[in-house]
Design an enzyme around this catalytic site. Structure first.
Site, mmCIF file in Angstrom:
data_model
loop_
_atom_site.group_PDB
_atom_site.id
_atom_site.type_symbol
_atom_site.label_atom_id
_atom_site.label_comp_id
_atom_site.label_asym_id
_atom_site.label_seq_id
_atom_site.Cartn_x
_atom_site.Cartn_y
_atom_site.Cartn_z
ATOM 1 N N GLU A 29 4.994 -6.249 9.307
ATOM 2 C CA GLU A 29 4.331 -4.951 9.184
ATOM 3 C C GLU A 29 3.772 -4.487 10.523
ATOM 4 O OE1 GLU A 29 1.581 -4.578 5.860
ATOM 5 O OE2 GLU A 29 2.665 -6.131 4.751
ATOM 6 N N ALA A 35 -8.474 -14.848 4.138
ATOM 7 C CA ALA A 35 -8.038 -14.048 5.286
ATOM 8 C C ALA A 35 -8.854 -12.774 5.332
ATOM 9 C CB ALA A 35 -6.557 -13.697 5.148
ATOM 10 N N ALA A 36 -9.363 -12.430 6.518
ATOM 11 C CA ALA A 36 -10.075 -11.168 6.668
ATOM 12 C C ALA A 36 -9.162 -10.043 6.187
ATOM 13 C CB ALA A 36 -10.449 -10.952 8.132
ATOM 14 N N MET A 37 -9.733 -9.142 5.389
ATOM 15 C CA MET A 37 -8.938 -8.062 4.806
ATOM 16 C C MET A 37 -8.736 -6.971 5.851
ATOM 17 S SD MET A 37 -7.796 -8.140 1.784
ATOM 18 C CE MET A 37 -6.906 -7.083 0.661
ATOM 19 N N LEU A 38 -7.502 -6.530 6.017
ATOM 20 C CA LEU A 38 -7.224 -5.415 6.931
ATOM 21 C C LEU A 38 -7.813 -4.144 6.324
ATOM 22 C CD1 LEU A 38 -3.534 -6.300 7.781
ATOM 23 C CD2 LEU A 38 -5.489 -6.412 9.343
ATOM 24 N N ASP A 83 1.106 -13.307 6.121
ATOM 25 C CA ASP A 83 1.751 -14.172 5.124
ATOM 26 C C ASP A 83 2.379 -15.411 5.748
ATOM 27 O OD1 ASP A 83 2.699 -15.290 2.864
ATOM 28 O OD2 ASP A 83 4.290 -13.827 2.493
ATOM 29 N N LYS A 133 -6.084 -17.531 -0.860
ATOM 30 C CA LYS A 133 -4.972 -18.381 -1.311
ATOM 31 C C LYS A 133 -5.522 -19.758 -1.665
ATOM 32 C CE LYS A 133 -1.187 -15.975 0.901
ATOM 33 N NZ LYS A 133 0.135 -16.043 1.554
ATOM 34 N N GLU A 172 3.003 -21.711 -1.459
ATOM 35 C CA GLU A 172 2.210 -21.137 -0.374
ATOM 36 C C GLU A 172 1.072 -22.130 -0.120
ATOM 37 O OE1 GLU A 172 2.263 -17.886 1.054
ATOM 38 O OE2 GLU A 172 3.956 -17.087 -0.066
ATOM 39 N N ASP A 204 9.921 -17.935 5.841
ATOM 40 C CA ASP A 204 9.612 -16.862 4.881
ATOM 41 C C ASP A 204 9.226 -15.563 5.590
ATOM 42 O OD1 ASP A 204 9.120 -15.792 2.321
ATOM 43 O OD2 ASP A 204 7.019 -16.381 2.374
HETATM 44 N N1 LIG Z 1 -5.251 -9.995 5.757
HETATM 45 C C1 LIG Z 1 -4.703 -9.063 4.989
HETATM 46 N N2 LIG Z 1 -5.349 -7.906 4.728
HETATM 47 C C2 LIG Z 1 -4.797 -6.946 3.943
HETATM 48 N N3 LIG Z 1 -3.608 -7.050 3.361
HETATM 49 C C3 LIG Z 1 -2.904 -8.177 3.585
HETATM 50 C C4 LIG Z 1 -3.408 -9.232 4.413
HETATM 51 N N4 LIG Z 1 -2.475 -10.227 4.438
HETATM 52 C C5 LIG Z 1 -1.460 -9.807 3.682
HETATM 53 N N5 LIG Z 1 -1.702 -8.564 3.162
HETATM 54 C C6 LIG Z 1 -0.843 -7.758 2.284
HETATM 55 O O1 LIG Z 1 -0.785 -8.360 1.009
HETATM 56 C C7 LIG Z 1 0.575 -8.603 0.632
HETATM 57 C C8 LIG Z 1 0.672 -9.986 0.009
HETATM 58 O O2 LIG Z 1 0.239 -10.961 0.994
HETATM 59 P P1 LIG Z 1 1.033 -12.299 1.166
HETATM 60 O O3 LIG Z 1 2.468 -11.975 1.422
HETATM 61 O O4 LIG Z 1 0.330 -13.140 2.163
HETATM 62 O O5 LIG Z 1 0.854 -12.922 -0.291
HETATM 63 P P2 LIG Z 1 1.904 -13.746 -1.103
HETATM 64 O O6 LIG Z 1 1.185 -14.319 -2.273
HETATM 65 O O7 LIG Z 1 2.567 -14.694 -0.177
HETATM 66 O O8 LIG Z 1 2.904 -12.620 -1.574
HETATM 67 P P3 LIG Z 1 4.523 -12.639 -1.537
HETATM 68 O O9 LIG Z 1 4.939 -13.567 -2.611
HETATM 69 O O10 LIG Z 1 4.873 -11.206 -1.779
HETATM 70 O O11 LIG Z 1 4.932 -13.107 -0.177
HETATM 71 C C9 LIG Z 1 1.390 -8.501 1.932
HETATM 72 O O12 LIG Z 1 2.623 -7.857 1.706
HETATM 73 C C10 LIG Z 1 0.523 -7.692 2.873
HETATM 74 O O13 LIG Z 1 0.942 -6.323 2.948
HETATM 75 MN MN LIG Z 2 4.337 -14.913 0.814
#
Ligand SMILES: Nc1ncnc2c1ncn2[C@@H]1O[C@H](COP(=O)(O)OP(=O)(O)OP(=O)(O)O)[C@@H](O)[C@H]1O
Ligand SMILES: [Mn+2]
Length: 270
Positions: A140, A66-69, A155, A12, A33, A135
């Protein structure tokens, strides 16, 4: 972001300066964000003892990684709509805003009727209130563990937007259900003591992030807001206990997840 060794991280970018405060008139859905919010949320979640946010670190490109799951094909996740999600319309109230007994219904509804799901959701609510994150419409879990599992606090980019005001509606689940894990309650009380002040612990924790060399991850007004909000959470628990006591109701405010451990005094003085 994918690295040469095929590792991945969720990126981000920095979109606003750290001393900018979210305009009060801005509809929360249109808020930016914040990369520093993702980093600070990770530290706060750890300090609170939840450990439910994947590691997030700052980088000198002024962003959070962020570390990827694990990939969804290996570890599928389930997304749940929060019962306390906000109405995404300016004119329509959500059910929880209209019905003072909303929690009684939720308590009877799976998966909140069994196990720790409700107190887990309330933990998340406390995290969100402290960092003023509105927000959290969904959360999950890992599918593999069924309903008997923790919530992923993903998020957090819309946290830490305002420091001069608090958003009491984020605490609605705690206020309406009057229930909190004992371990969470004890941790919060510890972080209200002068020698373990939440803002001090956060400042120290964030100073270990590489981006601190550019600027402190949270400006002082945001750190001070944490202490003020922590006090509000403890007050809310106190009011819950008082009202149960006065109504001579069963006092089930504290959910004992510590097997009756007696190492601490469990009175509720905030
Ligand atoms: N660390 C992570 N590893 C893997 N997947 C993730 C991780 N963090 C978030 N995600 C997935 O990626 C999606 C988008 O992440 P996030 O919500 O943080 O981004 P965003 O830009 O804020 O998107 P949104 O506008 O949909 O909220 C999430 O719905 C989640 O399922
Ligand atoms: Mn978001």
């Amino acid at each position: 972001m994918t690295f040469p060794n095929y590792g991945q991280a969720l990126f981000k970018p920095k979109k606003q300066e750290r001393d900018v405060e979210t305009d009060f008139n801005l509809f929360y859905f249109s808020d930016f964000e914040r990369h520093n919010a993702e980093i600070a949320a990770f530290h706060l979640d750890r300090i609170l003892g939840f450990q439910r946010i994947p590691p997030v670190v700052g980088r000198l490109i002024n962003a959070s990684l962020a570390a990827m799951l694990p990939d969804l094909s290996l570890a599928p996740r389930r997304s749940w709509r929060s019962p306390w999600r906000r109405s995404y319309s300016r004119s329509k109230l959500a059910q929880w805003e209209k019905d003072p007994n909303f929690c009684a219904t939720v308590k009877k509804t799976p998966p909140y009727n069994k196990g720790t799901r409700l107190v887990d959701l309330i933990d998340m609510t406390i995290l969100d209130f402290l960092m003023s994150n509105m927000d959290r419409h969904h959360y999950e879990t890992f599918e593999k563990f069924g309903n008997d599992t923790y919530l992923l606090h993903l998020d957090n980019g819309r946290a830490f937007g305002r420091h001069s005001q608090d958003e009491p509606s984020i605490l609605a689940p705690l206020q309406q259900c009057c229930r909190i894990r004992r371990s969470t309650f004890l941790r919060l009380r510890l972080l209200a003591l002068p020698q373990f002040r939440l803002s001090d612990v956060m400042r120290e924790s964030l100073s270990k992030d590489p981006l601190t060399s550019v600027a402190p991850l949270l400006a002082q007004p945001h750190l001070s807001a944490l202490d003020r909000r922590l006090h509000t959470v403890l007050q809310t628990v106190h009011h819950c206990q008082e009202s149960r006591r006065l109504a001579q109701q069963r006092n089930d405010v504290i959910y004992d997840d510590m097997g009756g451990y007696t190492g601490f005094d469990t009175t509720t003085r905030p």
